[in-house]
Design a protein around this motif. Structure first.
Motif, PDB file in Angstrom:
ATOM      1  N   TYR A  35       0.725  -1.317  -0.379  1.00  0.00           N
ATOM      2  CA  TYR A  35      -0.258  -0.411   0.118  1.00  0.00           C
ATOM      3  C   TYR A  35       0.546   1.033   0.245  1.00  0.00           C
ATOM      4  O   TYR A  35       0.287   2.151  -0.365  1.00  0.00           O
ATOM      5  CB  TYR A  35      -1.422   0.195   1.345  1.00  0.00           C
ATOM      6  N   GLU A  67     -10.235  -0.221   7.863  1.00  0.00           N
ATOM      7  CA  GLU A  67     -10.210   0.126   7.217  1.00  0.00           C
ATOM      8  C   GLU A  67     -12.232   1.393   6.374  1.00  0.00           C
ATOM      9  O   GLU A  67     -12.484   1.357   5.717  1.00  0.00           O
ATOM     10  CB  GLU A  67     -10.431  -1.027   5.868  1.00  0.00           C
ATOM     11  N   GLN A 140      -3.104  -7.199  -2.640  1.00  0.00           N
ATOM     12  CA  GLN A 140      -2.699  -7.547  -2.291  1.00  0.00           C
ATOM     13  C   GLN A 140      -2.048  -9.071  -2.714  1.00  0.00           C
ATOM     14  O   GLN A 140      -1.354  -9.211  -1.731  1.00  0.00           O
ATOM     15  CB  GLN A 140      -3.802  -8.072  -1.264  1.00  0.00           C
ATOM     16  N   ARG A 143      -4.753 -14.553  -0.211  1.00  0.00           N
ATOM     17  CA  ARG A 143      -4.700 -14.863   1.359  1.00  0.00           C
ATOM     18  C   ARG A 143      -4.467 -16.775   1.379  1.00  0.00           C
ATOM     19  O   ARG A 143      -4.899 -18.095   0.752  1.00  0.00           O
ATOM     20  CB  ARG A 143      -5.677 -14.104   1.505  1.00  0.00           C
ATOM     21  N   ARG A 164      -9.049 -14.957  12.866  1.00  0.00           N
ATOM     22  CA  ARG A 164      -9.738 -13.658  12.106  1.00  0.00           C
ATOM     23  C   ARG A 164     -10.175 -13.603  10.977  1.00  0.00           C
ATOM     24  O   ARG A 164      -9.095 -13.815  10.543  1.00  0.00           O
ATOM     25  CB  ARG A 164      -8.353 -12.224  12.691  1.00  0.00           C
ATOM     26  N   ASN A 204      -4.434 -13.718   5.654  1.00  0.00           N
ATOM     27  CA  ASN A 204      -3.955 -12.766   4.889  1.00  0.00           C
ATOM     28  C   ASN A 204      -2.869 -12.815   3.396  1.00  0.00           C
ATOM     29  O   ASN A 204      -2.124 -14.033   3.527  1.00  0.00           O
ATOM     30  CB  ASN A 204      -3.312 -11.659   6.065  1.00  0.00           C
TER      31      ASN A 204
HETATM   32  O1  PAF Z   1      -7.026  -8.681   6.640  1.00  0.00           O
HETATM   33  C1  PAF Z   1      -7.085  -7.239   6.689  1.00  0.00           C
HETATM   34  O2  PAF Z   1      -8.234  -6.259   6.668  1.00  0.00           O
HETATM   35  C2  PAF Z   1      -6.605  -6.910   5.082  1.00  0.00           C
HETATM   36  O3  PAF Z   1      -6.297  -7.401   4.018  1.00  0.00           O
HETATM   37  C3  PAF Z   1      -5.808  -5.412   5.708  1.00  0.00           C
HETATM   38  C4  PAF Z   1      -3.909  -6.205   5.908  1.00  0.00           C
HETATM   39  C5  PAF Z   1      -5.940  -4.594   6.714  1.00  0.00           C
HETATM   40  C6  PAF Z   1      -4.652  -4.787   4.362  1.00  0.00           C
HETATM   41  O4  PAF Z   1      -5.942  -4.124   3.897  1.00  0.00           O
END
Ligand code: PAF
Length: 322
Positions: A35, A67, A140, A143, A164, A204
């Motif tokens: 990012y 976010e 990204q 995952r 999570r 992630n």
């Molecule tokens: O897991 C998340 O919430 C997102 O992938 C993150 C780490 C905030 C990146 O946008």
């Protein structure tokens, strides 16, 4: 006439350049993440095309909040720009949740072709209807699951795993179907919850696992690539609406530079990230295609619900992209 010329000379002598407009850009990860790379590339491209018309103030590492809060700030116009994951996007544009469907994208090339093509562009246009403007899909990566309980090879290994997830109903449904105990949580709380053992794991892409140094709080990494994780560059409609056409064109170009930087970072971390994490002490296992197929089969029920939500036609269209 003399008076007019004198006035023009005086005003020219005292003319000050128009003040640069500040752009607050918020993102969840550090400046040395994908990012950060995307935000920096955006800023550099804009500087090259528009000189000093805009200045950037970066708020990395969730400096403006989670976010969801940052996206709401973009809608309100209190934050000019953000780069975010798809985590909470479907709360704003429900159709965008289709990109969160596990095992839908085959690989990075496929995902990039979908997002750069008709389907991705149609989806970007929907953000204008919900009070924000989407400039481009960033990235990204795929995952993977990390945890402190043990390696994961079959769905049975996720049984009861306190994992999570993002605040994302599509992901939540998948982990519930696997038998895990998913906990949706905003990112700023995740590291603390892992440190305290309130959760066993999280999921992630390598870009996040490496840049957020999750090896410091997680022992096991399973490379299962259960879902592709896009990012998106959003800009506040108030700010966007005040730009003239040439400025808008420069912002669109800057978004392309930003996407290229994010993808470059992802390519690099896909190549080197596993070795970095192993060196840092993580135990890593990678699922074979057969093992992944077992996970995919375990998601038969959620798949019915995804098809009902997003339409089988759209999901087939995505899979048909070469
Ligand atoms: O897991 C998340 O919430 C997102 O992938 C993150 C780490 C905030 C990146 O946008």
């Amino acid at each position: 006439m003399k008076h007019v010329c004198a006035a023009a000379l005086i005003s020219a002598a005292f003319a000050v350049p128009a003040a640069a407009q500040e752009i607050k850009i918020g993102y969840a990860l550090a400046e040395d993440s994908h990012y950060g790379a995307g935000a920096k590339a955006f800023e550099e491209s804009l500087k090259e095309s528009l000189g000093d018309q805009f200045t950037f103030r970066h708020f990395p590492s969730s400096g403006l909040g989670g976010e969801r809060e940052v996206i709401e700030g973009v809608q309100l116009g209190t934050v000019e720009m953000t780069i975010v994951s798809s985590g909470t996007l479907s709360n704003f544009v429900p159709e965008a949740g289709v990109f969160d469907v596990p095992f839908l994208m085959r690989n990075l090339d496929h995902a990039r072709a979908v997002l750069d093509g008709e389907i991705g562009q149609e989806m970007l246009a929907k953000f204008d209807d919900v009070g924000m403007h989407a400039l481009a899909w960033g990235e990204q990566g795929f995952r993977h699951i990390t945890n402190n309980r043990g390696p994961i090879e079959t769905p049975a290994d996720t049984e009861g795993l306190k994992i999570r997830t993002m605040e994302n109903p599509v992901h939540l449904e998948a982990f519930n179907a696997l038998g895990a105990a998913p906990t949706p949580m905003a990112w700023p709380e995740v590291i603390g919850a892992l440190e305290q053992g309130a959760i066993d794991g999280q999921e992630n892409p390598l870009s996040v696992i490496v840049s957020a140094k999750l090896n410091e709080v997680q022992k096991y990494l399973t490379l299962d690539g259960h879902v592709y994780s896009p990012a998106i560059i959003l800009i506040s409609p108030q700010f966007w609406g005040n730009l003239d056409d040439s400025q808008k064109a420069a912002f669109d170009e800057a978004a392309k530079a930003s996407v290229a930087a994010m993808r470059g970072y992802v390519d690099e971390v896909e190549a080197s990230g596993v070795a970095t994490l192993r060196d840092a002490g993580m135990e890593v296992n990678e699922l074979t295609d057969e093992q992944k197929a077992v996970f995919r089969d375990a998601l038969a029920e959620p798949y019915k619900s995804y098809e009902a939500q997003f339409g089988k036609e759209l999901m087939d269209r995505i899979q048909a992209v070469e």
